[in-house]
Enzyme design. Sequence first.
Site, PDB file in Angstrom:
ATOM      1  N   GLY A  15       0.272  -1.279   0.294  1.00 51.93           N
ATOM      2  CA  GLY A  15      -0.089  -0.085  -0.045  1.00 51.93           C
ATOM      3  C   GLY A  15       1.173   1.132   0.280  1.00 51.93           C
ATOM      4  N   ARG A  29      20.076   9.731  -2.276  1.00 50.86           N
ATOM      5  CA  ARG A  29      21.064  10.669  -2.048  1.00 50.86           C
ATOM      6  C   ARG A  29      22.756  10.557  -1.042  1.00 50.86           C
ATOM      7  NH1 ARG A  29      18.053  16.271  -2.488  1.00 50.86           N
ATOM      8  NH2 ARG A  29      17.695  15.935  -5.645  1.00 50.86           N
ATOM      9  N   ARG A  76       1.685  -5.420  -6.046  1.00 52.56           N
ATOM     10  CA  ARG A  76       0.770  -6.397  -4.685  1.00 52.56           C
ATOM     11  C   ARG A  76       1.793  -7.363  -6.194  1.00 52.56           C
ATOM     12  NH1 ARG A  76      -2.810  -3.021  -1.722  1.00 52.56           N
ATOM     13  NH2 ARG A  76      -1.161  -3.241   0.353  1.00 52.56           N
ATOM     14  N   ASP A 131      -1.211   2.486   7.983  1.00 52.17           N
ATOM     15  CA  ASP A 131      -1.893   2.039   9.174  1.00 52.17           C
ATOM     16  C   ASP A 131      -1.889   1.763  10.417  1.00 52.17           C
ATOM     17  OD1 ASP A 131      -4.209   1.400   6.595  1.00 52.17           O
ATOM     18  OD2 ASP A 131      -2.999  -0.419   6.516  1.00 52.17           O
ATOM     19  N   ARG A 158     -17.490  18.722  11.127  1.00 49.58           N
ATOM     20  CA  ARG A 158     -17.600  18.721  12.410  1.00 49.58           C
ATOM     21  C   ARG A 158     -18.872  20.041  12.350  1.00 49.58           C
ATOM     22  NH1 ARG A 158     -14.618  18.904  16.200  1.00 49.58           N
ATOM     23  NH2 ARG A 158     -15.270  19.627  18.108  1.00 49.58           N
ATOM     24  N   MET A 173     -10.057   4.479   7.503  1.00 51.30           N
ATOM     25  CA  MET A 173      -9.447   3.365   6.956  1.00 51.30           C
ATOM     26  C   MET A 173      -7.917   3.909   8.103  1.00 51.30           C
ATOM     27  SD  MET A 173      -6.978   3.847   3.185  1.00 51.30           S
ATOM     28  CE  MET A 173      -8.842   3.232   1.962  1.00 51.30           C
ATOM     29  N   GLY A 189     -12.130  15.402  19.935  1.00 53.06           N
ATOM     30  CA  GLY A 189     -12.964  15.759  20.571  1.00 53.06           C
ATOM     31  C   GLY A 189     -14.192  15.078  20.367  1.00 53.06           C
ATOM     32  N   ALA A 190     -14.153  13.494  19.358  1.00 52.48           N
ATOM     33  CA  ALA A 190     -15.239  13.027  19.113  1.00 52.48           C
ATOM     34  C   ALA A 190     -15.783  12.537  19.872  1.00 52.48           C
ATOM     35  CB  ALA A 190     -14.524  11.996  18.411  1.00 52.48           C
ATOM     36  N   LYS A 217     -25.911  19.870  23.959  1.00 50.03           N
ATOM     37  CA  LYS A 217     -24.129  19.644  22.659  1.00 50.03           C
ATOM     38  C   LYS A 217     -25.623  20.036  21.031  1.00 50.03           C
ATOM     39  CE  LYS A 217     -20.631  16.696  21.744  1.00 50.03           C
ATOM     40  NZ  LYS A 217     -19.514  17.574  21.487  1.00 50.03           N
ATOM     41  N   GLU A 226     -11.869   0.905  10.251  1.00 51.73           N
ATOM     42  CA  GLU A 226     -12.761  -0.164   9.176  1.00 51.73           C
ATOM     43  C   GLU A 226     -12.019  -0.954   9.141  1.00 51.73           C
ATOM     44  OE1 GLU A 226     -10.342   0.704   4.530  1.00 51.73           O
ATOM     45  OE2 GLU A 226      -8.618  -0.200   6.491  1.00 51.73           O
TER      46      GLU A 226
HETATM   47  P1  ADP Z   1       2.837  -3.824   2.712  1.00 53.27           P
HETATM   48  O1  ADP Z   1       3.637  -4.333   2.133  1.00 53.27           O
HETATM   49  O2  ADP Z   1       1.739  -3.010   2.475  1.00 53.27           O
HETATM   50  O3  ADP Z   1       1.956  -5.340   4.012  1.00 53.27           O
HETATM   51  P2  ADP Z   1       1.662  -6.449   1.188  1.00 53.27           P
HETATM   52  O4  ADP Z   1       1.150  -6.660   2.086  1.00 53.27           O
HETATM   53  O5  ADP Z   1       0.438  -6.321  -0.266  1.00 53.27           O
HETATM   54  O6  ADP Z   1       1.940  -4.713   1.618  1.00 53.27           O
HETATM   55  O7  ADP Z   1       2.729  -6.551   0.871  1.00 53.27           O
HETATM   56  C1  ADP Z   1       3.505  -6.136  -0.536  1.00 53.27           C
HETATM   57  C2  ADP Z   1       4.217  -7.018  -1.478  1.00 53.27           C
HETATM   58  O8  ADP Z   1       5.428  -7.831  -0.613  1.00 53.27           O
HETATM   59  C3  ADP Z   1       3.657  -7.851  -1.910  1.00 53.27           C
HETATM   60  O9  ADP Z   1       3.058  -7.851  -2.753  1.00 53.27           O
HETATM   61  C4  ADP Z   1       4.423  -9.278  -2.339  1.00 53.27           C
HETATM   62  O10 ADP Z   1       4.964  -8.893  -3.548  1.00 53.27           O
HETATM   63  C5  ADP Z   1       5.542  -9.152  -1.132  1.00 53.27           C
HETATM   64  N1  ADP Z   1       5.098 -10.393  -0.573  1.00 53.27           N
HETATM   65  C6  ADP Z   1       4.062 -10.409   0.875  1.00 53.27           C
HETATM   66  N2  ADP Z   1       4.228 -11.874   1.053  1.00 53.27           N
HETATM   67  C7  ADP Z   1       5.209 -12.155   1.037  1.00 53.27           C
HETATM   68  C8  ADP Z   1       5.911 -13.434   1.203  1.00 53.27           C
HETATM   69  N3  ADP Z   1       5.436 -14.650   1.896  1.00 53.27           N
HETATM   70  N4  ADP Z   1       6.443 -13.870   0.497  1.00 53.27           N
HETATM   71  C9  ADP Z   1       7.565 -13.063  -0.296  1.00 53.27           C
HETATM   72  N5  ADP Z   1       7.036 -11.461  -0.371  1.00 53.27           N
HETATM   73  C10 ADP Z   1       6.235 -11.605   0.137  1.00 53.27           C
END
Ligand code: ADP
Length: 354
Positions: A15, A29, A76, A131, A158, A173, A189-190, A217, A226
């Site tokens: 992500g 750098r 991914r 996250d 708000r 998220m 202040g939720a 209020k 989420e």
């Molecule tokens: P994040 O790094 O944000 O947790 P992901 O879980 O999607 O995101 O992992 C990112 C990438 O890392 C995956 O698309 C994959 O290429 C690699 N990856 C994830 N798990 C494994 C694993 N068990 N072995 C090898 N590569 C992995």
Amino acid sequence: MEKKFRKIGVLTSGGDAPGMNAAVRAVTRAALARGVEVMGIYGGYSGLINDKMIELKARSVSNIINRGGTFLYSDRCDEFKTEEGMQKAIETCKKHGIDGIVAIGGDGTFRGATDLSVRGIPTIGIPATIDNDITATENSIGFDTAMNTVLAACDRLRDTCESHARCNVVEVMGRGAGDIALNTAMALGAVAVVIPEVAFDEAACMEKIRRLRADGKRSFLVIVSEGVENFSEGLAKRIQAETGVETKYACLAHTVRGGDPTLSDRVFATKLGVAAVERLLAGESNLVLCQQKSEIVAVDIVYSQCLDRYYKGTLKDGMLEKFSDAEKAEMEKAIAEKKEEFRKYYRMINDIAQ
Ligand code: ADP
């Protein structure tokens, strides 16, 4: 020792998170300053498999410290999880003379980094995820920006809630982690927060909204992580039905992922990027850089993953056996402290919502 490294690679994976660009800039750098060439690998591990990369010079990373997303793109890549994909990635490293890799991403990215390390490509991980769900570190790149984005959006909600005497339930998220929700609920202040880490007392929330409305209020915000799935929209309907307070629902979704990184994220990304290069060139590998008690420290990636799984209750058979009793006790202490912190701040938010 430094002579061994002529060229390193840098990638962003999983992500995306604001501040990834600042980290790539710092890595580039810092390496160039030490006479080491840098290859920017496109699309995370898929760029390694498919040989999509570009040499990064100092000017290649100009004018990106302030930009969200990642100019190296992210992906991914399931093929990387296979031995065949892994071998292709290693071939690409050999072809380009890449002696080590800085992998910027989340826990999945670090699992991939371990696989590269054990096959002879030294790798250092930099935590970047909005996250903040990597247990070994107090902070991750993008977390601060994401929280500030939630803050700005909810401040607008708000205003209109106050004008119209409404409540707004806002889903934010965080994947399985309540960090964004908990911190933003405090800063906003939720009246209530709903997170996966602490059981939500819905009856008490309804009672509080009724009582505070009777007390005059006008506006209410309820922040829902989420990670508490399929909950927020129904909660908004129930609040309106049970308290009589008109209640709107908003899901901020991926807006929370974008935007210019905050000062805090840029500084953190820069420090981590430089530290990653220093460690890699000093011959260290299979580490993830973490913030613990406000200091940047290096943690063994396998330890970090085990701690994470222990915390999330997803340990696999035999995983803990690699670690000494002292290490297991250290993990248990860290987990207990983190859980207690969630409970403490959850109570605090409820106590001061009056
Ligand atoms: P994040 O790094 O944000 O947790 P992901 O879980 O999607 O995101 O992992 C990112 C990438 O890392 C995956 O698309 C994959 O290429 C690699 N990856 C994830 N798990 C494994 C694993 N068990 N072995 C090898 N590569 C992995």
